[in-house]
Design an enzyme around this catalytic site. Sequence first.
Site, short mmCIF file in Angstrom:
data_model
loop_
_atom_site.label_atom_id
_atom_site.label_comp_id
_atom_site.label_asym_id
_atom_site.label_seq_id
_atom_site.Cartn_x
_atom_site.Cartn_y
_atom_site.Cartn_z
N ASP A 70 0.87 -1.18 0.00
CA ASP A 70 0.00 0.00 0.00
C ASP A 70 0.91 1.23 0.00
OD1 ASP A 70 -1.45 2.25 0.76
OD2 ASP A 70 -2.46 1.30 2.45
N GLN B 12 0.53 6.61 1.02
CA GLN B 12 1.20 7.70 1.72
C GLN B 12 2.65 7.86 1.28
OE1 GLN B 12 -0.37 9.81 3.60
NE2 GLN B 12 -2.30 8.68 3.68
N LYS C 289 -3.95 11.82 -3.21
CA LYS C 289 -2.97 12.09 -2.17
C LYS C 289 -1.66 12.62 -2.75
CE LYS C 289 -4.83 8.50 0.88
NZ LYS C 289 -5.53 9.35 1.84
N CYS D 28 -8.88 5.64 10.14
CA CYS D 28 -9.08 4.33 9.52
C CYS D 28 -7.99 3.34 9.91
CB CYS D 28 -9.18 4.45 8.00
SG CYS D 28 -10.66 5.30 7.44
#
Length: 421
Positions: A214, A217, A240, A378
């Site tokens: 993932d 970020q 993002k 989250c």
Amino acid sequence: MTTIRSPVSPSAARPALDVARLRADFPALQLNVRGKPLVYLDNAATSQKPRAVLEALKRYYEEGNANVHRGVHYLSEHATAAYEGAREKARRLLGAKEAREVIFVRGTTEGVNLVASSFGQAYLQSGDEVLVSAMEHHSNIVPWQLVCEERGAKLKVIPMNRRGELLLDEYEKLLGPRTKIVAVVHVSNSLGTINPIAEMVRLAHAKGIPVLVDGAQAAPHLPIDVQALGCDFYTVSGHKMFGPTGIGLLYGRADRLEALPPYQGGGDMIRSVTFAKTTFAPIPAKFEAGTPHIAGAIGLGAAIDYLAGLDRDAVAAHEQDLLGYATEQLSAVPGVRLIGTAAHKASVVSFVVEGVHAHDVGTIVDQQGVAIRTGHHCTQPVMEFFGVPATARASFAFYNTRADVDALVAALGTVEQVFRK
């Protein structure tokens, strides 16, 4: 005090980032809110968009609106060229070997769901294991829980320490003969921790286990090279990284993608259809059913171009300076306790104010024109691990300044005044 180490090699000759010039590219940063200049410190939730992205979206809808891949007329041909051009830009951004290894998805959440669903259907059986980490976003937990429940597999968790760092020794022990895939975050959205992905991939691959990362970020802050990382799948969200909402990328190694069944059925992902049988198109089309978010892909391409025009070393140095300064300044505020103090962090600072709920902190800070995020982000298992219901989170981008940090600290002074009377 926590030492924050930059993931970028230091260079004495590195030029300073011209933040004032960059801020002028972002219309939202010129806003006044609550009668004060906006201080936007919620970049981990979504980043602001430069004019180049906004203009690319406007230009597509005004001058190039057409569906892709299906038309032979002028507008369709040009829309297709722009859409596939964005895929090539994404390939360069991620360091993928081939453009066909890049799938357009709605965002990181859909990227994870695609892999979980297709991989689970193809490979997971009763008693198999999926390995995730203790700091995952819900988007990298829930899809795996669903497929594990459906297939009779088990979800295993890589533990972390109180600084918010994964325990690699324990991780290696969890890599067993029933482990079918590892799904792990590159940079934690709630802690800022930068995980050692290349090493984690190496350990998994030594036992023949694929790895999904993932990268939601990570992509706005770190250079990404999926070939150097060695991962099998890597997924990011456009919004993002200064692009539009509703668009993202899933990288999959070509042989991995070719071996997976389709995630959705519909137009543009088929080679031929009869009532008796359907054969599927080659990748990437096999995973892009229906009319895609064409404008989003083009806007994301413009965001990638914008990022490519920046001095990424200078950006990284600036963001690490902000992280260090914010860590120092917030640590000095009475009643503030930092959550997540890993040695290797991206520009995210989560904290609690003792005796004050995070939502109250966020509300009072907002009255001073400062936008931060509050809640569980989250990552409810992370909050449970640290024994807090929620945190306040300040997350920085290259367009933020030390003055923004000062504004946050001053706003926290108002919190102190309200709750310590």
